[in-house]
Scaffold this active site. Structure first.
Site, PDB file in Angstrom:
ATOM      1  N   GLY A 193       0.838  -1.186   0.000  1.00 35.03           N
ATOM      2  CA  GLY A 193       0.000   0.000   0.000  1.00 35.03           C
ATOM      3  C   GLY A 193       0.881   1.247   0.000  1.00 35.03           C
ATOM      4  N   HIS A 195       4.156  -6.772 -11.165  1.00 32.57           N
ATOM      5  CA  HIS A 195       4.343  -6.316  -9.787  1.00 32.57           C
ATOM      6  C   HIS A 195       3.708  -7.226  -8.737  1.00 32.57           C
ATOM      7  CE1 HIS A 195       5.036  -3.321  -6.642  1.00 32.57           C
ATOM      8  NE2 HIS A 195       3.759  -3.410  -6.280  1.00 32.57           N
ATOM      9  N   SER A 250       6.414  -4.416  -2.342  1.00 36.13           N
ATOM     10  CA  SER A 250       5.977  -3.079  -2.737  1.00 36.13           C
ATOM     11  C   SER A 250       6.205  -2.114  -1.566  1.00 36.13           C
ATOM     12  CB  SER A 250       4.513  -3.132  -3.182  1.00 36.13           C
ATOM     13  OG  SER A 250       4.148  -1.950  -3.834  1.00 36.13           O
ATOM     14  N   TRP A 251       5.168  -1.425  -1.076  1.00 32.14           N
ATOM     15  CA  TRP A 251       5.355  -0.590   0.122  1.00 32.14           C
ATOM     16  C   TRP A 251       5.873  -1.429   1.288  1.00 32.14           C
ATOM     17  CZ3 TRP A 251       6.177   3.707   2.562  1.00 32.14           C
ATOM     18  CH2 TRP A 251       5.931   3.776   3.935  1.00 32.14           C
ATOM     19  N   ASP A 266       7.575  -4.956 -14.213  1.00 31.00           N
ATOM     20  CA  ASP A 266       6.865  -4.266 -13.138  1.00 31.00           C
ATOM     21  C   ASP A 266       6.686  -2.802 -13.537  1.00 31.00           C
ATOM     22  OD1 ASP A 266       6.044  -3.006 -10.767  1.00 31.00           O
ATOM     23  OD2 ASP A 266       7.233  -4.335  -9.502  1.00 31.00           O
TER      24      ASP A 266
END
Length: 323
Positions: A43, A293, A110-111, A265
């Site tokens: 996120g 991704h 990711s985050w 990605d």
């Protein structure tokens, strides 16, 4: 090809109060006496999902999942007050102490890779190893690529849907425009913006179109927290100093790490992972040829499960690390 471990249920659930008004949902599954591993979701604002504990052999790992401030089952939902990178780092450390864990593996995508890296650079002595997917350095150039111009040229049809809720005169600064809509008093406008923001991310997350991934991003409860919290973080440059993660990569020198990144990605282009790998000599970089991704793409799943298995084997051969 490795595939997900069978579905398991938590053996323990916790609600951990941190700084008011936040209460964090935390659960544990797998082997209570196993290697502690923390799943760090993306996120920010996505919350954990049903597949997230299935990257780990439940016979070997003590699997800890938590929903970050405002996300998932944590309360209050989509809350922005006292919600920043530094607060989340301290939340992770508080969870570690609350659960009586001395050191653990961090697994983030990711985050989740961003937050895992910042935590490891802050508390390197508490990290046994890092397994990271879809590296997101959160530099201004990375944010502008996805939310202003760059990815828009690869997906002009999806981009047209993304910009639709924003008046034309505000489109020169999409992140701030969305932030205003997502934090305004008009709840219909807020939800419309949240769905469009999350749809853009869900559509671009995979190399091949995947409706299940799109639906998971646009589910209303998740879409609202994802969009509000991401916009809050990104208009504040993720509460990081310029190029902070690469600047502080030397602090990772004694931490073994595996980086898994899709060649195609679009959300977090490969240069994020490549530059981190070059700055972190103890890391191993796996570029997945036919992937974007998302964590659920077959090549990504295979590489991540290989990494968790290999790390467990390596830590088993170095029992002093677990003491």
């Amino acid at each position: 090809m490795h595939t997900f471990f069978p579905e398991i249920k938590p053996y323990q659930r916790h609600i951990i109060a941190v700084e008011p008004p936040h209460e964090l949902y935390v659960d544990e599954s797998g082997n209570p006496d196993g290697i502690p591993v923390l799943f760090v979701h993306g996120g920010p604002g996505a919350g954990c999902g049903k597949f997230d504990r299935r990257f780990f052999d439940p016979q070997i790992y003590r699997i800890v999942l938590f929903d970050q401030r405002g996300a998932g089952r944590s309360r209050p939902h989509a809350e922005l007050q006292t919600n920043s990178t530094q607060k989340l780092v301290e939340d992770i450390e508080f969870i570690r102490k609350t659960l009586g864990i001395d050191k653990w593996v961090l697994f983030g995508g990711s985050w989740g890779s961003t937050l895992s890296l910042v935590y490891a650079q802050t508390y390197p002595e508490r990290v046994l190893g890092l397994i990271l997917r879809g590296i997101f350095l959160c530099r201004p150039v990375d944010l502008l690529w996805f939310y202003q111009e760059g990815a828009s040229r690869l997906f002009p049809d999806y981009w047209e849907d993304f910009i639709q809720p924003i008046p034309e005169e505000e489109r020169h600064d999409m992140m701030n425009a969305y932030y205003r809509h997502l934090t305004g008093d008009n709840q219909i406008q807020q939800m419309t913006a949240a769905k469009a923001w999350s749809l853009w991310e869900g559509r671009t997350a995979t190399l091949r179109p995947n409706q299940e991934v799109v639906e998971s991003f646009t589910e209303p409860h998740r879409a609202l927290s994802l969009a509000r919290i991401e916009a809050h973080y990104f208009v504040n440059n993720a509460f990081l100093e310029e190029n902070q993660i690469l600047r502080d990569a030397h602090k990772l020198a004694d931490i073994p790490g595996v980086i898994v990144h899709g060649r195609y990605d679009v959300i977090c282009p490969l240069d994020n992972a490549y530059l981190l790998h070059k700055a972190w000599p103890g890391s191993e970089l796996n570029i997945i040829r036919e992937a974007g991704h998302a964590s659920r793409e077959a090549g990504i799943v295979d590489a991540l499960i290989r990494a968790t298995n290999d790390m467990a084997k390596d830590l088993g051969e170095r029992p002093d690390q677990l003491a």
